[in-house]
Design a protein around this motif. Structure first.
Motif, short mmCIF file in Angstrom:
data_model
loop_
_atom_site.label_atom_id
_atom_site.label_comp_id
_atom_site.label_asym_id
_atom_site.label_seq_id
_atom_site.Cartn_x
_atom_site.Cartn_y
_atom_site.Cartn_z
N PHE A 148 -10.04 -5.81 -8.87
CA PHE A 148 -8.97 -4.81 -8.91
C PHE A 148 -7.62 -5.45 -8.59
CE2 PHE A 148 -6.31 -1.93 -6.33
CZ PHE A 148 -5.99 -0.98 -7.28
N TRP A 149 -7.56 -6.23 -7.52
CA TRP A 149 -6.28 -6.83 -7.13
C TRP A 149 -5.83 -7.88 -8.15
CZ3 TRP A 149 -3.48 -4.05 -4.35
CH2 TRP A 149 -3.96 -3.34 -3.25
N GLN A 150 -6.74 -8.55 -8.78
CA GLN A 150 -6.37 -9.49 -9.84
C GLN A 150 -5.71 -8.77 -11.00
OE1 GLN A 150 -10.10 -11.45 -10.72
NE2 GLN A 150 -9.81 -13.03 -9.15
N ARG A 175 -1.98 -3.66 0.19
CA ARG A 175 -3.21 -4.42 0.45
C ARG A 175 -3.18 -4.98 1.87
NH1 ARG A 175 -5.38 -9.58 -3.18
NH2 ARG A 175 -7.48 -9.70 -2.26
N GLY A 176 -4.17 -4.63 2.69
CA GLY A 176 -4.23 -5.21 4.02
C GLY A 176 -4.99 -4.35 5.01
N ASP A 177 -5.31 -4.96 6.14
CA ASP A 177 -6.02 -4.29 7.22
C ASP A 177 -4.99 -3.79 8.23
OD1 ASP A 177 -7.96 -3.36 8.94
OD2 ASP A 177 -8.36 -5.32 9.83
N GLU A 178 -4.25 -2.74 7.86
CA GLU A 178 -3.17 -2.22 8.70
C GLU A 178 -3.64 -1.00 9.48
OE1 GLU A 178 -1.00 -4.38 8.38
OE2 GLU A 178 -0.98 -5.05 6.30
N HIS A 179 -2.84 -0.63 10.49
CA HIS A 179 -3.11 0.62 11.22
C HIS A 179 -2.67 1.82 10.38
CE1 HIS A 179 -4.17 -1.54 14.81
NE2 HIS A 179 -2.99 -2.13 14.88
N SER A 200 -12.62 -0.78 1.95
CA SER A 200 -11.70 -1.69 1.25
C SER A 200 -10.43 -1.87 2.06
CB SER A 200 -11.34 -1.12 -0.13
OG SER A 200 -10.37 -0.10 0.00
N ASP A 201 -9.58 -2.78 1.58
CA ASP A 201 -8.22 -2.96 2.11
C ASP A 201 -7.20 -2.35 1.15
OD1 ASP A 201 -9.00 -4.22 4.42
OD2 ASP A 201 -8.72 -6.26 3.63
N ILE A 202 -7.62 -1.36 0.37
CA ILE A 202 -6.75 -0.71 -0.61
C ILE A 202 -6.16 0.56 -0.01
CG2 ILE A 202 -6.60 0.37 -2.89
CD1 ILE A 202 -9.07 -1.30 -3.70
N TRP A 203 -4.85 0.57 0.16
CA TRP A 203 -4.12 1.77 0.59
C TRP A 203 -3.45 2.36 -0.66
CZ3 TRP A 203 -3.87 3.46 5.75
CH2 TRP A 203 -4.39 2.58 6.70
#
Length: 519
Positions: A148-150, A175-179, A200-203
């Motif tokens: 997906f990110w590609q 994209r990321g492991d955020e709060h 996932s890391d998909i926001w």
């Protein structure tokens, strides 16, 4: 135990140590002011710097001298601090003045944060692509997210998926492991938190937008979540981490003198052409700076004046354009370039333009909403100064007031107070929701509805995305004012655009307004 302490080194001569929450200092400097800030753990720092004269800059630097937060740029007098300090260490707040004996006020405060900084609305995706990815993740398909990110990297963000009717689903992504992740400049919402797709890391956050949509926006990861009930402060905390979208590959909207910083951009479908904002080789006019003192307002402000290229004959009675939020319309909106191009294309006659600023940014909210003293200043001090300084005599029917937001509101109000001086209004997303108190609504619209018609010629625009908050809906209140003006038989045009409260759109549509007013 406080996570932050600050040592005040005023002009490098005195030292005092305080808890941040207690700091409020006013002092006079001739060179600079430095304050040492020691951070032990992640902290959210709020505050402000204000001088009674212009400052060279105010900023926070780390122990290596790298700028971590710019507060005030050159020539400005005041600015606010919104700083999320995530790395422990020693920092310096630096304030450097441009003028001697400058009295500055420095306020610094540490805001208490929640122990849990997570915000996740858990909104189900409506994007076909995200629905497909979600199903793949649930089925345990390896590399579904990586693939997906590609795919996203090839076209950049936001993800745009056209519908059969010409509209599109636009999905903003992080994209990321955020709060938490907040979108600033969202269509319809303005501010909104993204949801994290499970496993996932998909926001993500999606909207249905019409053909012709144009906007700028910023992403804000890990917005500080305040422990106290401070609705306005929590809303403004987005400023601590707002930034361009790292996944967006379109040209950035470079926004000088903007406390939000640069923005990312999105355009879909048949948008209005931005050709007049570009350097097209047109003969260039010049901009000169002046200072104008006001006895009525008891202050002095920067005024900048545009004159067309000398190849053009500009008569004494040539049109005069007066622009509120002047420095914004010289940076975020390249107004001189727009005027150069419109004059060269013979869309408008050669004209002069006056760019009006406020002594401090805080005064904007006092001067621009309907203010009889400010209107009197415009009519009895600014206009006589312009006429005398440049030996000109622009008639009312060739004098245009323009601005956006509060500037659009001020343009309409001042012109209605003095129609024999200001005969034209060009309002962009005017804040016609404004009223002197919360018990009232749409004060200026009511005043105009109860007043006799005058000879003003008016151009208005507003964005379809300017809907919230409900009590201050820009699009709804502009529609109501337009209806009143039509019923009173004003010469008025109103454009509704697929845009938001946004200089990225206003830089294009100011040309539409000028074109109409000079028809």
């Amino acid at each position: 135990m406080k996570s932050v302490v600050i040592s005040l080194l005023a002009s490098l001569t005195t030292t005092a140590v305080h808890a941040v929450s207690e700091i409020e200092e006013t002092l006079t400097i001739s060179n600079d002011y430095r304050a040492e800030i020691n951070v032990d753990e992640t902290s959210y720092i709020r505050g402000s710097v204000e001088g009674d004269k212009s400052l060279a800059f105010a900023r926070i630097v780390d122990s290596q001298g790298r700028v971590v937060k710019t507060i005030i740029d050159e020539g400005l007098r005041d600015g606010e601090i919104f700083w999320l300090a995530t790395t422990p260490g020693k920092y310096i707040l630096e304030v450097v003045t441009q003028e001697k004996e400058n009295q500055i006020k420095v306020v610094v405060e540490e805001k208490s944060l929640k122990s849990d900084q997570s915000v996740n609305p858990n909104e189900s995706p409506i994007s076909p692509k995200l629905i497909e990815v979600s199903k793949s993740l649930s089925a345990g398909i390896e590399d579904a997210e990586k693939l997906f990110w590609q795919q996203i990297a090839l076209k950049g963000t936001p993800l745009i998926e056209p519908n059969h009717d010409g509209s599109a689903i636009v999905t903003f992504l992080w994209r990321g492991d955020e709060h938490n992740v907040r979108l600033f400049g969202a269509p319809y919402d303005g501010h909104v938190y993204l949801s994290r797709l499970k496993n996932s890391d998909i926001w993500h956050k999606s909207y249905q937008v019409p053909n012709g949509s144009r906007l700028s926006y910023r992403m804000a990861p890990n917005v500080p979540q305040l422990s106290g009930f401070e609705w306005i402060e929590q809303r403004r905390a987005v400023l601590a981490t707002a930034q361009t979208d790292p996944l967006n590959i379109r040209p950035k909207f470079v926004a000088a003198n903007d406390k939000f910083g640069d923005a990312s951009t999105m355009e879909y479908g048949n948008v209005f052409s931005d050709q007049y904002t570009l350097e097209l080789g047109s003969a260039q006019g010049q901009v000169e700076s002046y200072q104008l003192a006001s006895d009525i307002l008891n202050n002095t402000r920067s005024v900048k004046v545009y004159l067309p290229h000398q190849k053009y004959q500009v008569a004494k009675d040539a049109p005069l354009l007066i622009v509120f939020d002047g420095d914004q319309y010289l940076s975020r909106v390249p107004t001189p370039t727009i005027l150069d191009n419109l004059i060269a294309a013979k869309k408008i006659p050669p004209l002069r333009a006056i760019f009006i600023n406020h002594p401090t940014s805080k005064l904007r909210g006092t001067e621009l909403p309907p203010n009889s003293d400010f209107a009197e200043f415009m009519a009895t001090e600014l206009i006589p100064w312009v006429k005398q300084t440049f030996q000109i005599a622009p008639p009312a029917n060739k004098t245009i007031l323009t601005g956006s937001s509060y500037g659009g509101l001020a343009s309409m109000y001042v012109a209605h107070q003095y129609p024999a001086i200001f005969g034209n209004v060009l309002s962009q997303s005017g804040s016609f929701w404004w009223a002197p108190s919360r018990l009232q609504k749409e004060w200026l619209t009511k005043q105009i509805s109860q007043s006799p018609e005058n000879s003003l010629k008016i151009y208005m625009n507003a964005g379809l995305f300017e809907q919230k908050p409900d009590r201050a809906s820009i699009i709804d209140t502009n529609r109501k004012l337009y209806q009143v003006l039509q019923e009173k038989h004003y010469d008025v045009k109103f454009d509704e655009l697929a845009s938001g409260h946004d200089y990225y759109s206003w830089r294009v549509t100011i040309a539409n307004g000028l074109d109409y007013l000079f028809q």
